[in-house]
Design an enzyme around this catalytic site. Structure first.
Site, PDB file in Angstrom:
ATOM      1  N   GLY A   1       0.827  -1.196   0.000  1.00  0.00           N
ATOM      2  CA  GLY A   1       0.000   0.000   0.000  1.00  0.00           C
ATOM      3  C   GLY A   1       0.857   1.239   0.000  1.00  0.00           C
ATOM      4  N   GLY A   2       0.245   2.371   0.362  1.00  0.00           N
ATOM      5  CA  GLY A   2       0.964   3.634   0.331  1.00  0.00           C
ATOM      6  C   GLY A   2       2.061   3.723   1.366  1.00  0.00           C
TER       7      GLY A   2
ATOM      8  N   GLU B   1     -10.404 -18.743   7.090  1.00  0.00           N
ATOM      9  CA  GLU B   1     -11.097 -19.878   6.476  1.00  0.00           C
ATOM     10  C   GLU B   1     -12.363 -20.263   7.224  1.00  0.00           C
ATOM     11  OE1 GLU B   1      -8.030 -22.801   6.460  1.00  0.00           O
ATOM     12  OE2 GLU B   1      -7.129 -22.066   4.586  1.00  0.00           O
TER      13      GLU B   1
ATOM     14  N   VAL C   1       3.605  -5.753   2.877  1.00  0.00           N
ATOM     15  CA  VAL C   1       3.324  -6.794   3.862  1.00  0.00           C
ATOM     16  C   VAL C   1       3.752  -8.137   3.289  1.00  0.00           C
ATOM     17  CG1 VAL C   1       1.577  -7.863   5.329  1.00  0.00           C
ATOM     18  CG2 VAL C   1       1.376  -5.444   4.712  1.00  0.00           C
TER      19      VAL C   1
END
Length: 574
Positions: A129-130, A252, A134
């Protein structure tokens, strides 16, 4: 020539200030263009830069050198080895859990192993992201799989960026809730700041919605747990400010987890939370007061609106507002109410629709007083108990209808006004009844057409087409109405500039050009097809047609200026 008076020192200072401001703007544009060129892989001609911009050349070259060193360091750390290395081969395998490509380095004669990063082994990239990237990683000392987030800008990060990154870790670590991903460690390795958190083996709500239809009770169950997590954060004084489907992971077993507190703020730091003119978050899920950049009296109410927006997408499989650019979405967030979920899917229970729309009220005072109250209503729905239903007044209902369907309401008001005038004229003047019947029939066709186009406009993939067809239908219908009207028709021509002006409310230059063009065509058709005092004056027709064109050009110029300012300040907030 009139005497302008002696020039003062203050006049010179004002001119110098204006000159400096122009130079600053030029410098910012030049720097942005050069960075974009570097990102595209183009070579910057430094000799030409030194020749054309001697004042800025040294500073820009130093900045570009730092930029290249940063990317080189990151590429060396995270990019797979070159195929030219005889002692390394690049392997890729399909990950059975996410379907993404997993890249790993395998040396000649050795078994496959991941990239080493401090006390961790990076297994694969999960998301970026910005603020950071991750990874799924193995903590070697404790032999456990974690999610590791590394700050992308590393050593070149500003104090504000570092503070935001650290606060994300601190905010997540401070909140103890089973549906908030816990933080394990904050550290630094290879000059890069990182923190680790529990690894959730699943997918985010955004991907889940795209993959399959989520049933209403399942959506209520998910949002009940997320609302409870948000309520816990609020009780500890933390406002998330960027709640959206991609920031909610589902494992899950169907258990949701709230992540990404990168834009979170402590509630007591009011100055940072209510900074006027600052727009933070994702437009489609942003509260109106947050989107407008105004002072926010109750910051927690922004998260409540976002919870309603996420629930809306789970129920309808589309965001509450959508448009070709973030600017178009922000305009709708501030001024309009979304279509009610049951308009898009009749299977949605009314109680769940009520919960969703109450959370998304434009007025913060009309929303749930807290995330805990919203969670209790979701629990009541799941237990088949009656939810709390505030009774809106007739005025409230009219205002909500206007905000939700401003185009339709405007059409209905205009059509019924003309209908009353036509009927009154028939009764007073006893005009041709056959002509009056044609006018009434045309107005009813206009009414039915408006309702049809409104229904099409709430469908995500049909919105733009519906608006363009609706505009053409309006002009064609109105032109026919003028054609059937009795002379003189001059006063009725006010409708064309009104339509052009109304098209400017969409803030789309091409749409204004289209409406202006069809209005001009409609007027020209009238000039050649009706006998009226206005058609006897060629100069009148030319002046009126020129006025339509000038009005359209003025609107286009205004829209481009507003969009340019929006893009400029939008880049400044990124």
């Amino acid at each position: 020539m009139p005497d302008e008076g002696p020039k003062t020192d203050s006049d010179d200072e004002d001119r110098e200030d204006e000159h400096r401001e122009d130079e600053d703007v030029a410098f910012q544009r030049l720097l942005a263009d050069l960075i974009a060129a570097v990102e595209r892989g183009e070579r910057v001609d430094r000799d030409a830069l030194d020749r054309d911009y001697p004042r800025y050349a040294k500073s820009i070259c130093e900045f570009l050198d730092d930029h290249e060193r940063l990317h080189g360091a990151v590429d060396e750390l995270f990019e797979p080895p070159s195929e030219e290395d005889p002692y390394a081969t690049l392997h890729s395998s399909e990950d059975h859990r996410s379907g993404s490509r997993v890249w790993s380095l395998a040396r000649f004669g050795e078994t496959e192993f991941p990239i080493s990063f401090g006390d961790y082994s990076l297994l694969r990239e999960i998301d970026r992201g910005g603020m950071g990237i991750v990874f799924e990683a193995l903590h070697c000392s404790l032999n456990r799989v974690v999610a590791l987030k590394i700050m992308r800008t590393a050593g070149l990060a500003s104090e504000e960026e570092l503070r935001r990154f650290r606060f994300e870790a601190e905010a997540s670590a401070a909140i103890k809730h089973p549906n908030i991903v816990p933080i394990f460690e904050v550290g630094e390795a290879h000059g890069l700041v990182y923190f680790t958190m529990a690894f959730v083996d699943g997918e985010d709500l955004s991907s889940l919605v795209r993959r399959r239809q989520i049933q209403p009770r399942e959506a209520a169950k998910i949002m009940s747990k997320v609302a409870d997590a948000v309520a816990t954060a609020h009780r500890q004084g933390v406002i998330h400010r960027d709640l959206k489907p991609s920031n909610i992971l589902v494992d899950e077993k169907g258990e949701p987890y709230l992540i990404d507190f990168g834009l979170a703020k402590q509630e007591e730091s009011r100055d940072a939370l209510t900074c006027a003119g600052q727009i933070l978050g994702t437009p489609a899920y942003m509260a109106p007061e947050q989107a407008s950049g105004k002072c926010i009296q109750n910051p927690a109410s922004c998260d409540l609106y976002s919870l309603g927006a996420v629930l809306y997408e789970l129920l309808t499989r589309q965001a509450p507002f959508h448009g070709p650019t973030p600017f178009d979405v922000l305009l709708q967030v501030v001024d309009r109410d979304p279509a009610r979920p049951r308009q898009l899917c009749k299977q949605i229970p009314r109680d769940l629709e009520t919960i969703c729309m109450r959370a998304m009220e434009k007025d913060p005072a009309q929303r749930y007083p807290s995330a805990e109250q919203m969670q209790l209503d979701l629990q009541r729905f799941l237990l088949n108990e009656p939810i709390l239903r505030p009774r809106p007044t007739l005025s409230d209902r009219m205002q909500m209808w206007w905000r939700r369907e401003p185009i339709l309401v405007s059409h209905l008001c205009g059509i019924f006004s003309v209908l009353l005038v036509v009927i009154a004229a028939q009764l007073i003047r006893e005009t041709d009844s056959q002509n009056t019947k044609l006018k009434v029939t045309l107005l009813l066709v206009w009414l039915v057409g408006s309702l049809l186009f409104q229904r099409l406009s709430v469908v995500n993939r049909m919105t733009d087409v519906a608006h363009w067809l609706w505009a053409a239908f309006d002009v064609a219908t109105y032109t026919t109405l003028i054609y059937w009207a009795d002379p003189p028709r001059g006063l009725l021509l006010v409708g064309y500039p009104m339509m052009i002006t109304a098209s400017g409310l969409f803030y789309r230059a091409r749409f204004v050009v289209f409406v202006t063009s069809v209005c001009a065509i409609g007027f020209l058709l009238l000039c050649v097809s009706v006998e009226d005092p206005m058609t006897l004056r060629t100069d009148f027709c030319v002046i009126y047609l020129s006025g339509l064109v000038v009005l359209g050009l003025c609107l286009v110029s205004m829209i481009r200026r507003v969009r340019g300012l929006s893009d400029y300040f939008g880049r400044g907030n990124e």
